[in-house]
Every structure is written in structure tokens, then in C-alpha cells.
Scaffold this motif. Structure first.
Motif, PDB file in Angstrom:
ATOM      1  N   SER A  37      50.101  34.231  34.359  1.00 64.93           N
ATOM      2  CA  SER A  37      49.141  33.297  34.047  1.00 64.93           C
ATOM      3  C   SER A  37      48.590  33.062  32.659  1.00 64.93           C
ATOM      4  O   SER A  37      47.930  32.059  32.229  1.00 64.93           O
ATOM      5  N   GLY A  38      48.645  34.320  32.141  1.00 64.03           N
ATOM      6  CA  GLY A  38      48.266  34.451  30.497  1.00 64.03           C
ATOM      7  C   GLY A  38      46.619  34.705  30.755  1.00 64.03           C
ATOM      8  O   GLY A  38      46.285  34.375  29.602  1.00 64.03           O
ATOM      9  N   ALA A  39      46.246  34.814  31.598  1.00 63.01           N
ATOM     10  CA  ALA A  39      44.641  34.928  31.813  1.00 63.01           C
ATOM     11  C   ALA A  39      44.426  36.483  31.323  1.00 63.01           C
ATOM     12  O   ALA A  39      45.337  37.312  31.211  1.00 63.01           O
ATOM     13  N   SER A  40      43.058  36.685  30.924  1.00 66.43           N
ATOM     14  CA  SER A  40      42.830  37.819  30.591  1.00 66.43           C
ATOM     15  C   SER A  40      42.584  38.878  31.716  1.00 66.43           C
ATOM     16  O   SER A  40      42.508  38.277  33.064  1.00 66.43           O
ATOM     17  N   TRP A  41      42.588  40.108  31.710  1.00 65.40           N
ATOM     18  CA  TRP A  41      42.481  40.849  32.661  1.00 65.40           C
ATOM     19  C   TRP A  41      40.845  40.743  33.655  1.00 65.40           C
ATOM     20  O   TRP A  41      40.875  40.615  34.789  1.00 65.40           O
ATOM     21  N   ARG A  42      40.043  40.459  32.760  1.00 59.37           N
ATOM     22  CA  ARG A  42      38.768  39.909  33.364  1.00 59.37           C
ATOM     23  C   ARG A  42      38.703  39.039  34.448  1.00 59.37           C
ATOM     24  O   ARG A  42      37.849  38.718  35.350  1.00 59.37           O
ATOM     25  N   ASP A  43      39.649  38.049  34.074  1.00 61.26           N
ATOM     26  CA  ASP A  43      39.781  36.854  34.984  1.00 61.26           C
ATOM     27  C   ASP A  43      40.697  36.770  36.259  1.00 61.26           C
ATOM     28  O   ASP A  43      40.678  35.979  37.197  1.00 61.26           O
ATOM     29  N   LEU A  44      41.114  38.153  36.543  1.00 59.84           N
ATOM     30  CA  LEU A  44      42.009  38.321  37.601  1.00 59.84           C
ATOM     31  C   LEU A  44      40.960  38.223  38.926  1.00 59.84           C
ATOM     32  O   LEU A  44      39.901  38.616  38.891  1.00 59.84           O
ATOM     33  N   GLY A  50      41.464  43.062  43.824  1.00 56.19           N
ATOM     34  CA  GLY A  50      40.681  44.206  43.699  1.00 56.19           C
ATOM     35  C   GLY A  50      39.742  44.175  42.086  1.00 56.19           C
ATOM     36  O   GLY A  50      40.141  43.281  41.244  1.00 56.19           O
ATOM     37  N   PRO A  51      39.001  45.074  41.782  1.00 55.07           N
ATOM     38  CA  PRO A  51      38.517  45.021  40.550  1.00 55.07           C
ATOM     39  C   PRO A  51      39.588  45.111  39.406  1.00 55.07           C
ATOM     40  O   PRO A  51      40.382  45.765  39.401  1.00 55.07           O
ATOM     41  N   TRP A  52      39.435  44.231  38.261  1.00 56.95           N
ATOM     42  CA  TRP A  52      40.418  44.274  37.207  1.00 56.95           C
ATOM     43  C   TRP A  52      40.453  45.580  36.402  1.00 56.95           C
ATOM     44  O   TRP A  52      41.488  45.689  36.128  1.00 56.95           O
ATOM     45  N   GLN A  53      39.352  46.244  36.431  1.00 50.08           N
ATOM     46  CA  GLN A  53      39.517  47.483  35.778  1.00 50.08           C
ATOM     47  C   GLN A  53      40.514  48.286  36.431  1.00 50.08           C
ATOM     48  O   GLN A  53      41.274  49.102  35.567  1.00 50.08           O
ATOM     49  N   THR A  54      40.615  48.563  37.791  1.00 48.31           N
ATOM     50  CA  THR A  54      41.446  49.013  38.438  1.00 48.31           C
ATOM     51  C   THR A  54      42.879  48.717  38.369  1.00 48.31           C
ATOM     52  O   THR A  54      43.697  49.520  38.080  1.00 48.31           O
ATOM     53  N   VAL A  55      43.184  47.490  37.984  1.00 50.39           N
ATOM     54  CA  VAL A  55      44.532  47.154  37.981  1.00 50.39           C
ATOM     55  C   VAL A  55      44.979  47.410  36.599  1.00 50.39           C
ATOM     56  O   VAL A  55      45.898  47.848  36.243  1.00 50.39           O
ATOM     57  N   TYR A  56      43.873  47.203  35.483  1.00 48.11           N
ATOM     58  CA  TYR A  56      44.125  47.338  34.082  1.00 48.11           C
ATOM     59  C   TYR A  56      44.305  48.869  33.938  1.00 48.11           C
ATOM     60  O   TYR A  56      45.520  49.238  33.310  1.00 48.11           O
ATOM     61  N   ASP A  57      43.971  49.770  34.603  1.00 48.62           N
ATOM     62  CA  ASP A  57      43.876  51.164  34.182  1.00 48.62           C
ATOM     63  C   ASP A  57      45.142  51.625  34.849  1.00 48.62           C
ATOM     64  O   ASP A  57      45.742  52.449  34.393  1.00 48.62           O
ATOM     65  N   ARG A  58      45.427  51.175  36.065  1.00 44.42           N
ATOM     66  CA  ARG A  58      46.911  51.504  36.570  1.00 44.42           C
ATOM     67  C   ARG A  58      47.962  51.138  35.787  1.00 44.42           C
ATOM     68  O   ARG A  58      48.946  51.563  35.457  1.00 44.42           O
ATOM     69  N   TYR A  59      47.758  49.683  35.262  1.00 42.53           N
ATOM     70  CA  TYR A  59      48.888  49.181  34.407  1.00 42.53           C
ATOM     71  C   TYR A  59      49.134  49.801  33.016  1.00 42.53           C
ATOM     72  O   TYR A  59      50.324  50.278  32.825  1.00 42.53           O
TER      73      TYR A  59
END
Length: 79
Positions: A37-44, A50-59
């Protein structure tokens, strides 16, 4: 499902300590959603991934550990 079967064994197992991890497949879907999508993590969409922070941290952890390279190689060999 065939691609998932190829990479599932590469993914880390739940350590057994602390809170159980969120499902890896859901996390990967969220990572791919951000990438496509090209969106920011916060727009997930939290309700879906789930929480964007969780997805980003694992990534980020997988990126630093070189896991994304292994996933790419496993899927590339599928062709």
C-alpha cells in the motif's frame, strides 16, 4: 498456502516465556500490506493485523536477523 508451507519452518518458534506471540502469518500479512500500500506503519489496520508496533517490531527484528533474506531465497527457489 504452498508459499506459506515453504517459509513456515524458517520462522522462529514461540519462546515459551512471557506472552505468546501473535500469529506469524497475520504479522507477515500486515508487513506485506504496508509494503504493497505504501502506507506508514501507523496506518496499518489494527483490527485486521494487530497493533502496528507489534508488526513493525517483528519486521525489524527479522530484518536485522537476516530472516527476510532467507524467506526471499526460499520463495525464489519455488519457481
Amino acid at each position: 498456502d504452498a508459499q506459506w508451507a515453504r517459509i513456515e519452518t524458517l520462522l522462529p518458534k514461540n519462546g515459551g516465556r512471557g506472552r505468546p506471540w501473535r500469529d506469524h502469518r497475520t504479522m507477515i500479512d500486515g508487513m506485506l500490506w504496508v509494503h504493497a500500500s505504501g502506507a506508514s506503519w501507523r496506518d496499518l489496520p489494527e483490527e485486521e493485523f494487530g497493533p502496528w508496533q507489534t508488526v513493525y517490531d517483528r519486521y525489524n527484528r527479522w530484518r536485522k536477523d537476516g530472516l527476510w533474506q532467507q524467506i526471499r531465497e526460499a520463495l525464489r527457489c519455488q519457481r
